[in-house]
Write an enzyme that holds these catalytic residues in place. Structure first.
Site, PDB file in Angstrom:
ATOM      1  N   ASN A   1       0.806  -1.226   0.000  1.00 18.44           N
ATOM      2  CA  ASN A   1       0.000   0.000   0.000  1.00 18.44           C
ATOM      3  C   ASN A   1       0.839   1.276   0.000  1.00 18.44           C
ATOM      4  O   ASN A   1       0.432   2.289  -0.544  1.00 18.44           O
ATOM      5  CB  ASN A   1      -0.973   0.000   1.184  1.00 18.44           C
ATOM      6  CG  ASN A   1      -0.278  -0.068   2.525  1.00 18.44           C
ATOM      7  OD1 ASN A   1       0.791  -0.667   2.666  1.00 18.44           O
ATOM      8  ND2 ASN A   1      -0.887   0.533   3.534  1.00 18.44           N
TER       9      ASN A   1
ATOM     10  N   LYS B   1      12.534  -7.023   1.041  1.00 22.60           N
ATOM     11  CA  LYS B   1      11.650  -7.833   0.210  1.00 22.60           C
ATOM     12  C   LYS B   1      10.352  -7.051   0.000  1.00 22.60           C
ATOM     13  O   LYS B   1       9.491  -7.017   0.873  1.00 22.60           O
ATOM     14  CB  LYS B   1      11.392  -9.185   0.894  1.00 22.60           C
ATOM     15  CG  LYS B   1      10.746 -10.226  -0.024  1.00 22.60           C
ATOM     16  CD  LYS B   1       9.247 -10.023  -0.076  1.00 22.60           C
ATOM     17  CE  LYS B   1       8.583 -10.923  -1.126  1.00 22.60           C
ATOM     18  NZ  LYS B   1       7.159 -10.568  -1.306  1.00 22.60           N
TER      19      LYS B   1
ATOM     20  N   GLU C   1       4.923  -8.543  -3.624  1.00 24.46           N
ATOM     21  CA  GLU C   1       4.937  -9.035  -5.001  1.00 24.46           C
ATOM     22  C   GLU C   1       4.060  -8.184  -5.917  1.00 24.46           C
ATOM     23  O   GLU C   1       4.222  -8.202  -7.140  1.00 24.46           O
ATOM     24  CB  GLU C   1       4.492 -10.492  -5.047  1.00 24.46           C
ATOM     25  CG  GLU C   1       3.082 -10.733  -4.551  1.00 24.46           C
ATOM     26  CD  GLU C   1       2.851 -12.179  -4.165  1.00 24.46           C
ATOM     27  OE1 GLU C   1       2.130 -12.869  -4.911  1.00 24.46           O
ATOM     28  OE2 GLU C   1       3.384 -12.616  -3.134  1.00 24.46           O
TER      29      GLU C   1
ATOM     30  N   THR D   1      -0.221 -12.731   8.887  1.00 26.09           N
ATOM     31  CA  THR D   1       1.147 -12.902   8.406  1.00 26.09           C
ATOM     32  C   THR D   1       2.143 -12.487   9.480  1.00 26.09           C
ATOM     33  O   THR D   1       3.200 -13.115   9.640  1.00 26.09           O
ATOM     34  CB  THR D   1       1.374 -12.095   7.123  1.00 26.09           C
ATOM     35  OG1 THR D   1       0.381 -12.453   6.159  1.00 26.09           O
ATOM     36  CG2 THR D   1       2.745 -12.369   6.546  1.00 26.09           C
TER      37      THR D   1
ATOM     38  N   GLU E   1       4.287  -3.879  12.450  1.00 28.56           N
ATOM     39  CA  GLU E   1       3.175  -2.934  12.286  1.00 28.56           C
ATOM     40  C   GLU E   1       2.091  -3.665  11.520  1.00 28.56           C
ATOM     41  O   GLU E   1       2.246  -3.957  10.339  1.00 28.56           O
ATOM     42  CB  GLU E   1       3.656  -1.680  11.553  1.00 28.56           C
ATOM     43  CG  GLU E   1       2.713  -0.499  11.702  1.00 28.56           C
ATOM     44  CD  GLU E   1       1.815  -0.356  10.507  1.00 28.56           C
ATOM     45  OE1 GLU E   1       0.668  -0.864  10.578  1.00 28.56           O
ATOM     46  OE2 GLU E   1       2.234   0.239   9.516  1.00 28.56           O
TER      47      GLU E   1
ATOM     48  N   CYS F   1      -2.899   1.329   6.818  1.00 22.77           N
ATOM     49  CA  CYS F   1      -2.971   0.667   8.120  1.00 22.77           C
ATOM     50  C   CYS F   1      -3.599   1.581   9.161  1.00 22.77           C
ATOM     51  O   CYS F   1      -4.343   1.131  10.035  1.00 22.77           O
ATOM     52  CB  CYS F   1      -1.573   0.251   8.582  1.00 22.77           C
ATOM     53  SG  CYS F   1      -0.761  -0.922   7.478  1.00 22.77           S
TER      54      CYS F   1
ATOM     55  N   GLU G   1     -10.576  -5.383  10.194  1.00 20.66           N
ATOM     56  CA  GLU G   1      -9.993  -4.440   9.244  1.00 20.66           C
ATOM     57  C   GLU G   1     -10.426  -4.787   7.818  1.00 20.66           C
ATOM     58  O   GLU G   1     -10.102  -5.856   7.303  1.00 20.66           O
ATOM     59  CB  GLU G   1      -8.472  -4.474   9.355  1.00 20.66           C
ATOM     60  CG  GLU G   1      -7.786  -3.425   8.513  1.00 20.66           C
ATOM     61  CD  GLU G   1      -6.274  -3.428   8.695  1.00 20.66           C
ATOM     62  OE1 GLU G   1      -5.688  -2.340   8.720  1.00 20.66           O
ATOM     63  OE2 GLU G   1      -5.684  -4.528   8.795  1.00 20.66           O
TER      64      GLU G   1
ATOM     65  N   GLU H   1       8.601   2.770  14.553  1.00 18.60           N
ATOM     66  CA  GLU H   1       9.328   3.290  13.410  1.00 18.60           C
ATOM     67  C   GLU H   1       9.220   4.803  13.435  1.00 18.60           C
ATOM     68  O   GLU H   1       8.394   5.377  14.146  1.00 18.60           O
ATOM     69  CB  GLU H   1       8.760   2.725  12.107  1.00 18.60           C
ATOM     70  CG  GLU H   1       8.851   1.205  12.026  1.00 18.60           C
ATOM     71  CD  GLU H   1       8.421   0.666  10.696  1.00 18.60           C
ATOM     72  OE1 GLU H   1       9.209   0.765   9.743  1.00 18.60           O
ATOM     73  OE2 GLU H   1       7.298   0.146  10.603  1.00 18.60           O
TER      74      GLU H   1
END
Length: 496
Positions: free
Chosen positions: A168, A191, A194, A248, A266, A300, A400, A477
């Protein structure tokens, strides 16, 4: 026609951006995946593939970690902080110099509007600028042990860090993790998602051209199963920064536990926007709209719950619905009010939430349907949607959606609004609109959230620490706390 307009026109003619990165970024240059496999990246505004990229796997991850470990030991950890700062400052300048190309790539890859992508690129440059200035301010402490002793602490880089970047906010999330990691003296294996691989690869190339030594930053593209999982479970990784779903994130935690690897997670939210009867109505209306419909609600920290005091609810919602109905949809390169969602699969997920709400008898005040680009009939779009007052245990309150769907909750007063706001398993951010600053700060103290916005949603910037509580994750962060995430403290005590 300026340079950006010419580039946009070229993309519209050809359907792609020329000279996109080809390959993984390993040890200072691009190279194909070991398997030579590739994947397609899709333009959400059309629902069509516009480019291909390398499909890395565990072998490529291992090569990237080896490269990063070698670069860490060979000197990056010992590079003078002022020199690290100079490199990061050059990165910021290059990002701004190449902002048009980066923004268009981000728009094509993620679907967001060009204006939103431009803001993300500027934010990425600001992240490198901020941490460039922090490199030589990372100071330890001395401890008062008394005469005959010297005690002090050192902030040391943790080593090779893994960064799993979401789809996002690809470039801005990459920057907010890579910049502090590099500033602290760590090396990086990133990473990207995708769905959105390109700006992370472009950023790695910029880092190299700014003077970052080979191997200090590596990027492995591919699927979560084939590249992401081997990365977070690699024994050579000292720290994982992950942004993504709760499900995840739990798997990442379990994988990292095998090697007792440090984590910053996060994991999203169900963030409330509290609107009280004494608010500045215009500011609140604009804030609520932006909080849920920016980036098609795929944020988020999106303000996906409007918790509004009953006394003003009817008139406020009437105006909010009217403004929502005026929002325009379209391909991001045309800069509509709202772009598409990221994929056909995600569109189906959003639609599923709304359809289930319909079967429960929910009143949909506006929107609620799958849509398409009005000019082309293409793309993965969902109408900006507002759903009337739902009970506290409703799925739309508790889970969510990650799309342009706003759920309303009616509060009797400020204390009730606080109760409703805290009534989910998430705790990322919260917003408050009121002219009573005493009430605002009382609520801010009691809201179970990592960050609170008062009278401006998304206020702040790279200087402000960001992270959540409860299912929204842990660690911080941004800000100087984000820099410390990539450090380990060593204490030294000596008898003189």
């Amino acid at each position: 026609m300026n340079a950006q307009s010419e580039l946009v026109a070229q993309v519209r003619r050809t359907g792609t951006l020329p000279d996109l990165p080809d390959g993984l970024y390993l040890d200072g240059g691009f190279r194909p995946a070991t398997s030579r496999r590739t994947m397609e990246s899709f333009d959400p505004g059309k629902g069509e593939a516009f480019a291909s990229f390398a499909r890395g796997d565990a072998d490529d991850v291992d090569a990237a970690v080896t490269s990063a470990a070698r670069a860490f030991e060979a000197g990056w950890r010992d590079t003078a902080p002022v020199e690290r700062g100079r490199i990061l400052a050059r990165v910021a300048q290059l990002i701004l110099a190449e902002a048009d190309r980066l923004a268009i790539a981000e728009c094509l890859d993620s679907g967001k509007t060009l204006a939103e992508a431009e803001g993300d690129v500027r934010g990425a440059a600001r992240a490198f600028e901020y941490y460039a200035g922090a490199c030589d301010k990372l100071e330890g402490k001395t401890f008062p042990l008394g005469a005959g002793y010297l005690g002090y602490s050192l902030h040391e880089p943790v080593g090779v860090t893994a960064h799993v970047i979401p789809w996002n906010y690809p470039i801005s999330t990459a920057a907010r993790g890579l910049a502090p990691a590099l500033a602290a003296g760590c090396t990086v294996v990133a990473k990207p998602a995708e769905q959105t691989p390109f700006t992370a690869l472009m950023l790695a190339d910029i880092l190299s051209r700014a003077g970052l030594p080979a191997g200090v930053c590596n990027v492995v593209t591919g699927t979560g199963a084939e590249a992401g999982a081997p990365l977070v479970g690699h024994p050579g990784i000292a720290h994982v920064t992950f942004t993504g779903s709760v499900a995840t994130g739990k798997r990442v935690m379990k994988s990292a536990a095998d090697h007792v690897t440090r984590l910053v997670l996060e994991l999203g939210g169900k963030s409330p926007v509290i609107v009280l009867k004494d608010c500045d109505r215009e500011a609140a209306l604009n804030g609520v709209l932006g909080a849920i419909f920016e980036n098609a609600g795929q944020i988020c920290s999106a303000g996906s719950r409007l918790v509004i005091e009953r006394r003003i609810a009817d008139s406020f919602l009437e105006e909010l619905v009217a403004r929502t109905r005026r929002l325009t949809l379209g391909h991001g390169l045309r800069n509509p009010d709202m772009g598409p969602v990221s994929s056909a699969e995600h569109l189906a997920k959003i639609s599923g939430f709304v359809e289930r709400a319909r079967t429960r008898g929910s009143e949909i005040l506006t929107g609620g349907n799958i849509a398409s680009d009005p000019q082309t009939g293409q793309g993965w779009f969902f109408e900006p949607t507002i759903i009337a007052d739902r009970p506290a245990d409703d799925e739309l309150v508790q889970e969510e959606v990650f799309g342009p769907v706003l759920t309303v909750q009616i509060a009797e007063d400020a204390d009730h609004a606080l109760e409703l706001a805290n009534g989910t398993p998430f705790g990322l951010v919260a917003g408050i609109y009121t002219s009573d600053h005493g009430t605002a700060h009382r609520l801010a103290r009691r809201l179970d959230a990592g960050q609170v916005f008062i009278n401006e949603y998304f206020a702040g910037g790279i200087e402000v620490p960001f992270g959540g509580t409860k299912l929204s994750g842990f660690g911080r962060e941004k800000g100087l706390e984000g820099l410390l995430s990539y450090c380990r403290t060593k204490s030294v005590a000596a008898k003189l």
